[in-house]
Design a protein around this motif. Structure first.
Motif, PDB file in Angstrom:
ATOM      1  N   TYR A  12      88.640 114.155  63.598  1.00  0.00           N
ATOM      2  CA  TYR A  12      88.713 113.286  62.429  1.00  0.00           C
ATOM      3  C   TYR A  12      87.322 112.807  62.019  1.00  0.00           C
ATOM      4  N   GLN A  13      86.439 112.562  62.992  1.00  0.00           N
ATOM      5  CA  GLN A  13      85.087 112.114  62.671  1.00  0.00           C
ATOM      6  C   GLN A  13      84.284 113.241  62.015  1.00  0.00           C
ATOM      7  N   GLN A  14      84.500 114.465  62.473  1.00  0.00           N
ATOM      8  CA  GLN A  14      83.824 115.602  61.854  1.00  0.00           C
ATOM      9  C   GLN A  14      84.281 115.791  60.402  1.00  0.00           C
ATOM     10  N   LEU A  15      85.554 115.518  60.153  1.00  0.00           N
ATOM     11  CA  LEU A  15      86.064 115.618  58.783  1.00  0.00           C
ATOM     12  C   LEU A  15      85.508 114.500  57.903  1.00  0.00           C
ATOM     13  N   ILE A  16      85.393 113.306  58.454  1.00  0.00           N
ATOM     14  CA  ILE A  16      84.773 112.197  57.723  1.00  0.00           C
ATOM     15  C   ILE A  16      83.333 112.575  57.380  1.00  0.00           C
ATOM     16  N   ASP A  17      82.609 113.103  58.357  1.00  0.00           N
ATOM     17  CA  ASP A  17      81.222 113.516  58.127  1.00  0.00           C
ATOM     18  C   ASP A  17      81.141 114.596  57.048  1.00  0.00           C
ATOM     19  N   ARG A  18      82.072 115.502  57.074  1.00  0.00           N
ATOM     20  CA  ARG A  18      82.087 116.597  56.096  1.00  0.00           C
ATOM     21  C   ARG A  18      82.281 116.059  54.670  1.00  0.00           C
ATOM     22  N   ILE A  19      83.251 115.156  54.518  1.00  0.00           N
ATOM     23  CA  ILE A  19      83.534 114.606  53.189  1.00  0.00           C
ATOM     24  C   ILE A  19      82.399 113.703  52.727  1.00  0.00           C
ATOM     25  N   THR A  20      81.885 112.855  53.623  1.00  0.00           N
ATOM     26  CA  THR A  20      80.761 111.995  53.217  1.00  0.00           C
ATOM     27  C   THR A  20      79.535 112.844  52.886  1.00  0.00           C
ATOM     28  N   GLY A  21      79.341 113.934  53.613  1.00  0.00           N
ATOM     29  CA  GLY A  21      78.243 114.850  53.302  1.00  0.00           C
ATOM     30  C   GLY A  21      78.399 115.449  51.910  1.00  0.00           C
ATOM     31  N   ASP A  22      79.626 115.822  51.561  1.00  0.00           N
ATOM     32  CA  ASP A  22      79.884 116.355  50.219  1.00  0.00           C
ATOM     33  C   ASP A  22      79.590 115.310  49.146  1.00  0.00           C
ATOM     34  N   ILE A  23      79.878 114.053  49.448  1.00  0.00           N
ATOM     35  CA  ILE A  23      79.597 112.970  48.494  1.00  0.00           C
ATOM     36  C   ILE A  23      78.093 112.749  48.378  1.00  0.00           C
ATOM     37  N   ILE A  24      77.395 112.707  49.512  1.00  0.00           N
ATOM     38  CA  ILE A  24      75.945 112.493  49.505  1.00  0.00           C
ATOM     39  C   ILE A  24      75.227 113.623  48.763  1.00  0.00           C
ATOM     40  N   ARG A  25      75.656 114.867  48.993  1.00  0.00           N
ATOM     41  CA  ARG A  25      75.041 116.031  48.334  1.00  0.00           C
ATOM     42  C   ARG A  25      75.395 116.121  46.857  1.00  0.00           C
ATOM     43  N   GLY A  26      76.458 115.418  46.464  1.00  0.00           N
ATOM     44  CA  GLY A  26      76.895 115.486  45.075  1.00  0.00           C
ATOM     45  C   GLY A  26      77.906 116.588  44.818  1.00  0.00           C
ATOM     46  N   THR A  27      78.358 117.245  45.878  1.00  0.00           N
ATOM     47  CA  THR A  27      79.417 118.246  45.736  1.00  0.00           C
ATOM     48  C   THR A  27      80.697 117.563  45.258  1.00  0.00           C
ATOM     49  N   LEU A  28      80.943 116.368  45.794  1.00  0.00           N
ATOM     50  CA  LEU A  28      82.018 115.503  45.299  1.00  0.00           C
ATOM     51  C   LEU A  28      81.361 114.392  44.490  1.00  0.00           C
ATOM     52  N   GLN A  52      95.369 112.133  57.249  1.00  0.00           N
ATOM     53  CA  GLN A  52      95.748 110.800  56.783  1.00  0.00           C
ATOM     54  C   GLN A  52      94.813 109.757  57.394  1.00  0.00           C
ATOM     55  N   ARG A  53      94.484 109.923  58.662  1.00  0.00           N
ATOM     56  CA  ARG A  53      93.545 109.007  59.317  1.00  0.00           C
ATOM     57  C   ARG A  53      92.168 109.082  58.653  1.00  0.00           C
ATOM     58  N   VAL A  54      91.717 110.296  58.352  1.00  0.00           N
ATOM     59  CA  VAL A  54      90.425 110.490  57.690  1.00  0.00           C
ATOM     60  C   VAL A  54      90.402 109.744  56.359  1.00  0.00           C
ATOM     61  N   TYR A  55      91.430 109.945  55.546  1.00  0.00           N
ATOM     62  CA  TYR A  55      91.483 109.302  54.232  1.00  0.00           C
ATOM     63  C   TYR A  55      91.545 107.782  54.370  1.00  0.00           C
ATOM     64  N   ARG A  56      92.315 107.299  55.348  1.00  0.00           N
ATOM     65  CA  ARG A  56      92.421 105.852  55.578  1.00  0.00           C
ATOM     66  C   ARG A  56      91.056 105.272  55.954  1.00  0.00           C
ATOM     67  N   GLU A  57      90.331 105.955  56.844  1.00  0.00           N
ATOM     68  CA  GLU A  57      89.018 105.455  57.261  1.00  0.00           C
ATOM     69  C   GLU A  57      88.004 105.509  56.118  1.00  0.00           C
ATOM     70  N   LEU A  58      88.042 106.554  55.321  1.00  0.00           N
ATOM     71  CA  LEU A  58      87.142 106.643  54.166  1.00  0.00           C
ATOM     72  C   LEU A  58      87.400 105.490  53.198  1.00  0.00           C
ATOM     73  N   GLU A  59      88.673 105.160  53.034  1.00  0.00           N
ATOM     74  CA  GLU A  59      89.013 104.049  52.140  1.00  0.00           C
ATOM     75  C   GLU A  59      88.546 102.717  52.726  1.00  0.00           C
ATOM     76  N   GLN A  60      88.718 102.538  54.032  1.00  0.00           N
ATOM     77  CA  GLN A  60      88.256 101.311  54.687  1.00  0.00           C
ATOM     78  C   GLN A  60      86.741 101.170  54.592  1.00  0.00           C
ATOM     79  N   MET A  61      86.039 102.296  54.571  1.00  0.00           N
ATOM     80  CA  MET A  61      84.581 102.288  54.436  1.00  0.00           C
ATOM     81  C   MET A  61      84.157 102.005  52.991  1.00  0.00           C
TER      82      MET A  61
END
Length: 122
Positions: A12-28, A52-61
């Motif tokens: 789940y942490q690797q998935l969070i890192d992946r999505i946040t990386g996409d946001i930082i790079r501007g892919t998302l 679901q856990r990944v999405y919940r944590e991203l939202e909490q962040m």
């Protein structure tokens, strides 16, 4: 399809890192809709509960927002994305410097090497 995950870090942490990386790079982009939990779970080859856990944590962040009946979206708050980018930069630099020190290199040795490689501009 699936993603190749590292064995020494929770998925789940690797998935969070992946999505946040996409946001930082501007892919998302800010305001962009994320895949549904099920779609992303299938794409990543993980259980929907993990996503679901990944999405919940991203939202909490504060990085994503869930709109009832519409899905999850990247925050439109550019300041939060800037803070995320700065935090990630700090984590990467701190980790790198710890490794450098552990091997006994000096900062000047590393800076010189990076400059020789063309990795640092003045």
């Amino acid at each position: 399809m699936g993603i190749d995950f590292l064995p020494d870090k929770p998925i789940y942490q690797q998935l969070i890192d992946r999505i946040t990386g996409d946001i930082i790079r501007g892919t998302l982009k800010p305001g962009e809709k994320l895949l549904s939990v099920r779609e992303y779970a299938v794409e990543a080859g993980v259980n929907a509960n993990t996503m679901q856990r990944v999405y919940r944590e991203l939202e909490q962040m504060g990085i994503t927002e869930t709109k009832r009946g519409q899905g999850s979206f990247v925050t439109e708050d550019e300041e939060k994305i800037t803070v995320l980018r700065d935090e990630m930069k700090e984590q990467l630099v701190s980790s790198f410097l710890q490794s450098v020190e552990a091997f006994g290199f000096t900062t000047s040795e590393i800076v010189q090497h990076l400059q020789e490689r063309g990795g640092v501009n003045d």
